[in-house]
Design an enzyme around this catalytic site. Sequence first.
Site, PDB file in Angstrom:
ATOM      1  N   HIS A 136      10.373  60.107  -0.735  1.00  0.00           N
ATOM      2  CA  HIS A 136      10.649  61.154   0.251  1.00  0.00           C
ATOM      3  C   HIS A 136       9.552  62.195   0.282  1.00  0.00           C
ATOM      4  O   HIS A 136       9.417  62.968  -0.659  1.00  0.00           O
ATOM      5  CB  HIS A 136      11.912  61.920  -0.149  1.00  0.00           C
ATOM      6  CG  HIS A 136      13.174  61.220   0.163  1.00  0.00           C
ATOM      7  ND1 HIS A 136      14.321  61.904   0.455  1.00  0.00           N
ATOM      8  CD2 HIS A 136      13.491  59.917   0.213  1.00  0.00           C
ATOM      9  CE1 HIS A 136      15.295  61.037   0.671  1.00  0.00           C
ATOM     10  NE2 HIS A 136      14.822  59.818   0.525  1.00  0.00           N
ATOM     11  N   ARG A 161       9.293  58.025   3.370  1.00  0.00           N
ATOM     12  CA  ARG A 161      10.055  58.706   4.416  1.00  0.00           C
ATOM     13  C   ARG A 161       9.429  60.070   4.634  1.00  0.00           C
ATOM     14  O   ARG A 161       9.134  60.772   3.660  1.00  0.00           O
ATOM     15  CB  ARG A 161      11.509  58.863   3.947  1.00  0.00           C
ATOM     16  CG  ARG A 161      12.416  59.472   4.997  1.00  0.00           C
ATOM     17  CD  ARG A 161      13.820  59.747   4.460  1.00  0.00           C
ATOM     18  NE  ARG A 161      13.951  61.125   4.034  1.00  0.00           N
ATOM     19  CZ  ARG A 161      15.114  61.772   3.886  1.00  0.00           C
ATOM     20  NH1 ARG A 161      16.258  61.118   4.091  1.00  0.00           N
ATOM     21  NH2 ARG A 161      15.154  63.021   3.495  1.00  0.00           N
ATOM     22  N   TYR A 173      16.684  69.709   7.761  1.00  0.00           N
ATOM     23  CA  TYR A 173      17.132  68.634   6.876  1.00  0.00           C
ATOM     24  C   TYR A 173      15.938  67.939   6.232  1.00  0.00           C
ATOM     25  O   TYR A 173      14.948  67.622   6.905  1.00  0.00           O
ATOM     26  CB  TYR A 173      17.970  67.581   7.639  1.00  0.00           C
ATOM     27  CG  TYR A 173      18.128  66.359   6.795  1.00  0.00           C
ATOM     28  CD1 TYR A 173      19.032  66.352   5.741  1.00  0.00           C
ATOM     29  CD2 TYR A 173      17.294  65.253   6.948  1.00  0.00           C
ATOM     30  CE1 TYR A 173      19.117  65.271   4.887  1.00  0.00           C
ATOM     31  CE2 TYR A 173      17.369  64.168   6.102  1.00  0.00           C
ATOM     32  CZ  TYR A 173      18.287  64.185   5.071  1.00  0.00           C
ATOM     33  OH  TYR A 173      18.350  63.123   4.211  1.00  0.00           O
ATOM     34  N   ASP A 224      14.464  59.976   8.905  1.00  0.00           N
ATOM     35  CA  ASP A 224      15.925  60.113   8.942  1.00  0.00           C
ATOM     36  C   ASP A 224      16.295  61.222   9.931  1.00  0.00           C
ATOM     37  O   ASP A 224      15.976  62.395   9.701  1.00  0.00           O
ATOM     38  CB  ASP A 224      16.436  60.461   7.533  1.00  0.00           C
ATOM     39  CG  ASP A 224      17.943  60.369   7.409  1.00  0.00           C
ATOM     40  OD1 ASP A 224      18.628  60.246   8.446  1.00  0.00           O
ATOM     41  OD2 ASP A 224      18.438  60.419   6.259  1.00  0.00           O
ATOM     42  N   HIS A 226      19.369  61.962  10.594  1.00  0.00           N
ATOM     43  CA  HIS A 226      20.567  62.546   9.983  1.00  0.00           C
ATOM     44  C   HIS A 226      21.625  62.928  11.028  1.00  0.00           C
ATOM     45  O   HIS A 226      22.166  64.037  11.016  1.00  0.00           O
ATOM     46  CB  HIS A 226      20.198  63.739   9.090  1.00  0.00           C
ATOM     47  CG  HIS A 226      20.983  63.774   7.820  1.00  0.00           C
ATOM     48  ND1 HIS A 226      22.110  64.541   7.669  1.00  0.00           N
ATOM     49  CD2 HIS A 226      20.823  63.115   6.656  1.00  0.00           C
ATOM     50  CE1 HIS A 226      22.603  64.366   6.450  1.00  0.00           C
ATOM     51  NE2 HIS A 226      21.849  63.497   5.815  1.00  0.00           N
ATOM     52  N   GLU A 250      16.352  56.239  10.957  1.00  0.00           N
ATOM     53  CA  GLU A 250      17.666  56.218  10.297  1.00  0.00           C
ATOM     54  C   GLU A 250      18.655  57.166  10.967  1.00  0.00           C
ATOM     55  O   GLU A 250      18.288  58.284  11.338  1.00  0.00           O
ATOM     56  CB  GLU A 250      17.447  56.613   8.836  1.00  0.00           C
ATOM     57  CG  GLU A 250      18.721  56.731   8.027  1.00  0.00           C
ATOM     58  CD  GLU A 250      18.419  57.172   6.605  1.00  0.00           C
ATOM     59  OE1 GLU A 250      17.272  57.011   6.129  1.00  0.00           O
ATOM     60  OE2 GLU A 250      19.338  57.704   5.952  1.00  0.00           O
ATOM     61  N   GLU A 276      24.878  54.904   5.623  1.00  0.00           N
ATOM     62  CA  GLU A 276      25.091  55.541   4.322  1.00  0.00           C
ATOM     63  C   GLU A 276      26.456  56.219   4.229  1.00  0.00           C
ATOM     64  O   GLU A 276      26.966  56.398   3.128  1.00  0.00           O
ATOM     65  CB  GLU A 276      23.952  56.524   3.998  1.00  0.00           C
ATOM     66  CG  GLU A 276      23.921  57.755   4.874  1.00  0.00           C
ATOM     67  CD  GLU A 276      22.749  58.676   4.545  1.00  0.00           C
ATOM     68  OE1 GLU A 276      21.639  58.176   4.346  1.00  0.00           O
ATOM     69  OE2 GLU A 276      22.964  59.886   4.490  1.00  0.00           O
ATOM     70  N   ARG A 297      22.731  50.400   5.381  1.00  0.00           N
ATOM     71  CA  ARG A 297      22.487  51.312   4.261  1.00  0.00           C
ATOM     72  C   ARG A 297      23.689  51.531   3.350  1.00  0.00           C
ATOM     73  O   ARG A 297      23.591  52.225   2.343  1.00  0.00           O
ATOM     74  CB  ARG A 297      22.003  52.664   4.810  1.00  0.00           C
ATOM     75  CG  ARG A 297      20.588  52.536   5.307  1.00  0.00           C
ATOM     76  CD  ARG A 297      19.954  53.802   5.759  1.00  0.00           C
ATOM     77  NE  ARG A 297      20.121  54.976   4.946  1.00  0.00           N
ATOM     78  CZ  ARG A 297      19.513  55.198   3.778  1.00  0.00           C
ATOM     79  NH1 ARG A 297      18.700  54.301   3.284  1.00  0.00           N
ATOM     80  NH2 ARG A 297      19.735  56.323   3.125  1.00  0.00           N
ATOM     81  N   GLU A 353      16.025  52.904  -1.053  1.00  0.00           N
ATOM     82  CA  GLU A 353      15.656  54.323  -1.103  1.00  0.00           C
ATOM     83  C   GLU A 353      15.569  54.767  -2.562  1.00  0.00           C
ATOM     84  O   GLU A 353      16.409  54.412  -3.380  1.00  0.00           O
ATOM     85  CB  GLU A 353      16.713  55.162  -0.371  1.00  0.00           C
ATOM     86  CG  GLU A 353      16.377  56.642  -0.300  1.00  0.00           C
ATOM     87  CD  GLU A 353      17.420  57.451   0.484  1.00  0.00           C
ATOM     88  OE1 GLU A 353      18.562  56.970   0.628  1.00  0.00           O
ATOM     89  OE2 GLU A 353      17.088  58.557   0.940  1.00  0.00           O
ATOM     90  N   TRP A 416      25.711  67.789  10.589  1.00  0.00           N
ATOM     91  CA  TRP A 416      24.647  68.151   9.659  1.00  0.00           C
ATOM     92  C   TRP A 416      23.846  66.907   9.298  1.00  0.00           C
ATOM     93  O   TRP A 416      24.380  65.842   9.079  1.00  0.00           O
ATOM     94  CB  TRP A 416      25.211  68.758   8.359  1.00  0.00           C
ATOM     95  CG  TRP A 416      24.072  69.001   7.401  1.00  0.00           C
ATOM     96  CD1 TRP A 416      23.109  69.962   7.504  1.00  0.00           C
ATOM     97  CD2 TRP A 416      23.759  68.233   6.238  1.00  0.00           C
ATOM     98  NE1 TRP A 416      22.212  69.849   6.483  1.00  0.00           N
ATOM     99  CE2 TRP A 416      22.581  68.782   5.691  1.00  0.00           C
ATOM    100  CE3 TRP A 416      24.339  67.117   5.623  1.00  0.00           C
ATOM    101  CZ2 TRP A 416      21.975  68.258   4.543  1.00  0.00           C
ATOM    102  CZ3 TRP A 416      23.759  66.608   4.496  1.00  0.00           C
ATOM    103  CH2 TRP A 416      22.570  67.178   3.953  1.00  0.00           C
TER     104      TRP A 416
HETATM  105  O1  EZ4 Z   1      22.064  63.657   3.128  1.00  0.00           O
HETATM  106  O2  EZ4 Z   1      22.790  61.847   0.143  1.00  0.00           O
HETATM  107  O3  EZ4 Z   1      18.986  59.236   3.483  1.00  0.00           O
HETATM  108  N1  EZ4 Z   1      19.415  60.070   2.769  1.00  0.00           N
HETATM  109  C1  EZ4 Z   1      20.282  61.031   3.127  1.00  0.00           C
HETATM  110  C2  EZ4 Z   1      20.744  61.966   2.043  1.00  0.00           C
HETATM  111  C3  EZ4 Z   1      22.148  62.520   2.313  1.00  0.00           C
HETATM  112  C4  EZ4 Z   1      22.799  62.930   1.020  1.00  0.00           C
HETATM  113  C5  EZ4 Z   1      24.237  63.399   1.266  1.00  0.00           C
HETATM  114  O4  EZ4 Z   1      24.914  63.569   0.063  1.00  0.00           O
HETATM  115  O5  EZ4 Z   1      20.638  61.124   4.282  1.00  0.00           O
HETATM  116  O6  EZ4 Z   1      19.825  63.007   1.883  1.00  0.00           O
HETATM  117 CO    CO Z   2      20.098  59.366   5.372  1.00  0.00          CO
END
Ligand code: EZ4
Ligand code: CO
Length: 416
Positions: A136, A161, A173, A224, A226, A250, A276, A297, A353, A416
């Site tokens: 990351h 990433r 984020y 990501d 998110h 992602e 995820e 994921r 990851e 979020w």
């Molecule tokens: O926000 O695991 O791809 N990874 C993610 C993480 C999630 C956290 C949430 O607990 O999206 O950073």
């Molecule tokens: Co994610």
Amino acid sequence: MVNVESEPHGSRRDREIVAARVIVTSPGRNFVTLKIETRSGVSGLGDATLNGRELAVAAYLEQHVIPNLIGRDAGRIEDTWQFLYRGAYWRRGPVTMTAIAAVDVALWDILGKMAGLPLYQLLGGRSRDVVLVYGHASGRDIEETSAEVGRFIAQGYRAVRAQCAVPGLAKSYGVTRMKNAYEPAESELPLQTVWSTAPYLEVVPRLFERLRADHGREVELLHDVHHRLTPIEAARLARDLEPYRLFWLEDATPAENPDGFEHIRRHSVTPLAVGEVFNSIWDCRALLERQLIDYIRTTIVHGGGITHVRRIADLAALHGVRTGFHGATDLSPVTLGAAVHFDTWVPNFGIQEYMRHSEQTDAVFPHDYTFRDGCLHSGESAGHGVQLDEKLAARFPYSPKQLPVARLPDGTMWDW
Ligand code: EZ4
Ligand code: CO
């Protein structure tokens, strides 16, 4: 007649579960771990961490699962899974499936130790020599993010990433000042963040244009979203990113409704990763069967353990989808260890990851997996190869923390 007393993997009596305990510890962040012990003295560990909702799983295990485990045969992994899933009547959901996963992984760990075999061997043996991971990188602007990506490449990472701060937003984020890791659950009550789509859609393509200019075509790049975009916004981003050949984009839009992904597919060939926050094969089914994603994921701890995620991976394989397990720092080393064994076996592996845990976390969870040349190696010890130093764990008491929330600039609650 089979003489059960002479089975090589121990007798029914040896395998009897005599104790199970939940250990909550916070070496830098909260982790919930289940330890199951058999009469023979062989024990196994399962991760039960659900970030920001930890004690719900701890109580589910202590109050409703552990009383059912005592006296059971630890070797009956499938039957125990079915008992906890079908037998609960109230199926699925992140709390239930995380609790089931903890039991399942602890039982696979016990089986491995009794057989004297690493977990990947129990699953069917090695499909590959190494497990490709992505790290990351993040930064406060494009410049800093690119320098961070360079730092990861210099450490041997082949896939990175990249997340960069959105101009005008106080907190974005995935952007951190810590090296290697991002830890979003920072405060007892959720941190309030602001989300604004327009500047985000403007900065991300510029970020990846710069990353390709600075680091070339060879490194795999990931991003990501998110869950922040609507389907048509996600389609636009996926299309705008095409020249930079992402490994994946992602969680481009919330995936409760798989139809949203039809819009993205219609406009773009950027590979998509989702799952995820899923917890069962039923969450994954439509996206897989309709071939709306490229990487799944859903990982072991939140997806009902090895027994269930194996079924998700098999369904994915039928539809040309590969695995790309979630591996943020809120998934404990126990999950990472089990995942690396799974990744070593699973035929349709994509990527894993990998966010390094803190030194404190690693000290509480000594483990056999190692990072080398951009890849993880499971190690050869029996079971999943992750231990828990209970004495050290006791020095880090639980500390309540929740994940942030996001609102639009006008105050509307957002994802979020
Ligand atoms: O926000 O695991 O791809 N990874 C993610 C993480 C999630 C956290 C949430 O607990 O999206 O950073
Ligand atoms: Co994610």
